[in-house]
Design a protein around this motif. Sequence first.
Motif, short mmCIF file in Angstrom:
data_model
loop_
_atom_site.label_atom_id
_atom_site.label_comp_id
_atom_site.label_asym_id
_atom_site.label_seq_id
_atom_site.Cartn_x
_atom_site.Cartn_y
_atom_site.Cartn_z
N UNK A 37 24.88 135.91 80.00
CA UNK A 37 25.11 136.55 78.71
C UNK A 37 25.60 137.98 78.84
N UNK A 38 26.36 138.27 79.87
CA UNK A 38 26.86 139.62 80.10
C UNK A 38 28.39 139.63 80.00
N UNK A 65 35.50 140.21 78.67
CA UNK A 65 35.53 139.33 79.84
C UNK A 65 34.12 139.05 80.34
N UNK A 66 33.99 137.87 80.89
CA UNK A 66 32.72 137.40 81.44
C UNK A 66 32.99 136.94 82.86
N UNK A 67 32.31 137.53 83.80
CA UNK A 67 32.45 137.11 85.19
C UNK A 67 31.33 136.12 85.50
N UNK A 83 36.20 134.54 82.72
CA UNK A 83 36.64 133.96 81.46
C UNK A 83 36.72 135.07 80.42
N UNK A 84 37.36 134.79 79.33
CA UNK A 84 37.48 135.81 78.29
C UNK A 84 37.25 135.18 76.93
N UNK A 85 36.78 136.00 76.03
CA UNK A 85 36.52 135.61 74.64
C UNK A 85 37.05 136.73 73.76
N UNK A 102 33.35 135.77 70.58
CA UNK A 102 33.48 134.34 70.41
C UNK A 102 34.91 133.94 70.11
N UNK A 103 35.12 132.64 69.95
CA UNK A 103 36.46 132.12 69.65
C UNK A 103 36.97 132.60 68.30
N UNK A 104 36.10 132.58 67.30
CA UNK A 104 36.46 133.00 65.95
C UNK A 104 35.37 133.92 65.42
#
Length: 130
Positions: A37-38, A65-67, A83-85, A102-104
């Motif tokens: 969750x970082x 970004x999430x590593x 990844x990215x959101x 989030x996505x939306x």
Amino acid sequence: MSRTGRSTGLLVAAAMVMSVAACTAGGGGGGDASCANLYTYQDRSYLDVSPNVRFTPGKKIGVATHTTCDDTGGQDESEESVSSENAYEVDGISPKVALAIGDTPETATFFAVNSGKEVPSEVQKLIDGS
């Protein structure tokens, strides 16, 4: 502030500190233990604070970004998955303090800056109001 509100705030603050400790404890593949969750946005780290926080997402301001770290031992140490959101403003709070990620905007989750200290007062107000 009610006794319940203070207790909730203390629990959230403790969870943030424990999450920080877990994500900086080392181990696994790349030095971070459990970073589920970082997220990072503009050189600041944000943690998922509470699923029950009521907030209003604002306009999209960029990408967080999430590593993915290997805290289970299955990933090659040379691999680092990123990844990215979408990152959205949270109405009434500076992006330096909190984001919706989030996505939306409708599916975004509330994240607060990971300072390793107390929960920012703006975030505490939202927690207390939830």
